[in-house]
Design an enzyme around this catalytic site. Structure first.
Site, mmCIF file in Angstrom:
data_model
loop_
_atom_site.group_PDB
_atom_site.id
_atom_site.type_symbol
_atom_site.label_atom_id
_atom_site.label_comp_id
_atom_site.label_asym_id
_atom_site.label_seq_id
_atom_site.Cartn_x
_atom_site.Cartn_y
_atom_site.Cartn_z
ATOM 1 N N ASP A 1 0.668 -10.093 -0.749
ATOM 2 C CA ASP A 1 -0.486 -9.463 0.293
ATOM 3 C C ASP A 1 -1.297 -8.566 -0.871
ATOM 4 O O ASP A 1 -0.868 -7.522 -1.394
ATOM 5 C CB ASP A 1 0.513 -8.371 1.092
ATOM 6 C CG ASP A 1 -0.313 -8.019 2.222
ATOM 7 O OD1 ASP A 1 -1.418 -7.992 2.099
ATOM 8 O OD2 ASP A 1 0.042 -7.776 3.354
ATOM 9 N N ASP B 1 -9.711 -6.776 -1.046
ATOM 10 C CA ASP B 1 -8.783 -7.914 -0.494
ATOM 11 C C ASP B 1 -8.842 -8.887 -1.366
ATOM 12 O O ASP B 1 -7.985 -9.652 -1.749
ATOM 13 C CB ASP B 1 -8.941 -8.001 0.975
ATOM 14 C CG ASP B 1 -7.503 -8.083 1.799
ATOM 15 O OD1 ASP B 1 -6.467 -8.042 0.964
ATOM 16 O OD2 ASP B 1 -7.390 -8.509 2.926
ATOM 17 N N ASP C 1 -1.890 -4.488 1.348
ATOM 18 C CA ASP C 1 -1.169 -4.320 2.714
ATOM 19 C C ASP C 1 -1.317 -2.823 3.176
ATOM 20 O O ASP C 1 -1.209 -2.125 2.445
ATOM 21 C CB ASP C 1 0.342 -4.450 2.328
ATOM 22 C CG ASP C 1 1.119 -4.579 3.826
ATOM 23 O OD1 ASP C 1 0.551 -4.854 4.834
ATOM 24 O OD2 ASP C 1 2.364 -3.706 3.841
ATOM 25 N N ASP D 1 4.137 -9.809 4.229
ATOM 26 C CA ASP D 1 4.231 -8.230 4.602
ATOM 27 C C ASP D 1 5.841 -7.842 4.459
ATOM 28 O O ASP D 1 5.877 -6.675 4.601
ATOM 29 C CB ASP D 1 4.061 -8.355 6.253
ATOM 30 C CG ASP D 1 2.436 -8.657 6.597
ATOM 31 O OD1 ASP D 1 1.621 -7.889 5.599
ATOM 32 O OD2 ASP D 1 2.252 -9.156 7.599
ATOM 33 N N GLU E 1 -2.372 -14.354 1.395
ATOM 34 C CA GLU E 1 -2.875 -13.970 2.842
ATOM 35 C C GLU E 1 -4.196 -14.685 3.141
ATOM 36 O O GLU E 1 -4.451 -14.878 4.131
ATOM 37 C CB GLU E 1 -2.909 -12.307 3.042
ATOM 38 C CG GLU E 1 -3.361 -11.973 4.326
ATOM 39 C CD GLU E 1 -3.353 -10.682 4.701
ATOM 40 O OE1 GLU E 1 -3.132 -10.171 5.760
ATOM 41 O OE2 GLU E 1 -3.413 -9.834 3.723
ATOM 42 N N THR F 1 -4.747 -2.173 5.334
ATOM 43 C CA THR F 1 -6.099 -2.028 5.204
ATOM 44 C C THR F 1 -6.828 -0.754 5.783
ATOM 45 O O THR F 1 -7.837 -0.372 5.272
ATOM 46 C CB THR F 1 -6.945 -3.507 5.719
ATOM 47 O OG1 THR F 1 -6.528 -3.609 7.028
ATOM 48 C CG2 THR F 1 -6.597 -4.528 5.020
#
Length: 332
Positions: free
Chosen positions: A123, A47, A126, A275, A70, A128
């Protein structure tokens, strides 16, 4: 066909492709072993490294561009997080040789901006939990101008041809440009510049409607979705998948409806813009329609969340009014 020489389009495609490849490396090298140990650190590494990479590439191409992402690097700066930051930096360095812990944190934190008249939103992963399971996840990047998404790109490493679950396969890179349609190529064959236009399903009867159902239920109302399906008259087998990869499947015609209902435990929940931004344009330019649960267009001009919208309804367009009617019938 979209303009493949447009600098912003070229940046968006290259950034999502590289971020998808980085994340895939992390998943292949670490996620399987971590899953058996209940260790969620690989998805954290992926991430942060993904956002650092996209931010770095954006800074190189458009130094003054605003990024709404994010992640923030606070967790990487805490006592005891040194090893985590080292891993994030090591993966980022595979794509950015000059990456150092301090610079990686700086790149991540460029995403802390608020939305403006013109900005990018990201993101970095998206889905996880899908990543941890070895299932579906997506990198989602969008350019927003005056509240409207102008460019949306999804990278789905575990989807082939935008619809088929294939871990370790060629992957899917999907781009939508406002007014120019939605286009697909594989991540593996990106350099061939071989693009195919995709379009939503022609199904127009509620009985035929395939709902895109999530594995995860934290921000939705599972029982109410069951009621909705019954009110719509759907008898088709649902398609189960997490992340904005669902928008890829819907845009390519392998499903008809995505619902984001509000969980009874979080009725004041509002969607984050990253998102939905990229996926919304991917769907619309493929012929679909997206709104909130009340039929209002999604408003991407009100900050980091869709504060003016309640939930999300995405369809192939042909079933949208019927879906809105069914939502009212069940009180969703």
């Amino acid at each position: 066909m979209f303009d493949t020489n447009n600098p912003e389009i070229k940046f968006a495609l290259n950034a999502v492709r590289q971020a998808s490849q980085l994340i895939q490396m992390v998943q292949i090298e670490t996620a399987a072993d971590a899953l058996t140990k209940g260790d969620k650190s690989p998805v954290t590494v992926a991430d942060f490294a993904s956002q650092a990479l996209v931010s770095y590439l954006l800074m190189g191409e458009f130094p003054d561009a605003i990024l709404v992402g994010e992640e923030a690097s606070d967790a990487l700066k805490e006592d005891g997080a040194e090893h985590l930051l080292e891993k994030v930096t090591a993966y980022a360095a595979r794509f950015i040789p000059e990456a150092k812990p301090a610079s990686v944190c700086e790149w991540i934190d460029r995403g802390a901006a608020d939305s403006a008249k013109r900005f990018w939103t990201l993101d970095p992963i998206d889905g996880t939990k899908g990543f941890i399971r070895g299932d579906q996840y997506a990198v989602a990047l969008a350019l927003v101008e005056n509240g409207d998404v102008q460019i949306g790109v999804l990278g789905c490493p575990n989807l082939t041809n935008a619809v088929t679950f294939e871990p370790g396969g060629a992957g899917s890179l999907i781009i939508a440009v406002r007014g120019e349609g939605t286009w697909l190529t594989s991540i593996a064959d990106f350099e061939k510049n071989d693009w195919n236009r995709i379009q939503v399903s022609p199904r127009a009867k509620g009985v035929e409607a395939r709902l895109m159902r999530s594995y995860e239920s934290g921000h939705t109302d599972v029982s109410k979705i069951d009621e909705f399906a019954s009110a719509l008259g759907s008898q088709a087998e649902p398609v189960r998948m997490d992340s904005q990869a669902k928008y890829s499947v819907l845009a390519a015609g392998a499903g008809e409806i995505i619902l984001r209902l509000l969980s009874p435990q979080a009725l004041d929940y509002r969607e984050k813009i990253w998102d939905q931004a990229a996926g919304s344009l991917v769907l619309e330019e493929a012929g679909g329609r997206i709104s909130d649960l009340d039929g209002k267009p999604l408003n991407f001009s009100s900050g980091r969340m869709l504060v003016d919208n309640r939930g999300v309804l995405a369809t192939n367009g042909l079933l949208h009014e019927a879906a809105l009617k069914a939502l009212k019938e069940v009180g969703a």
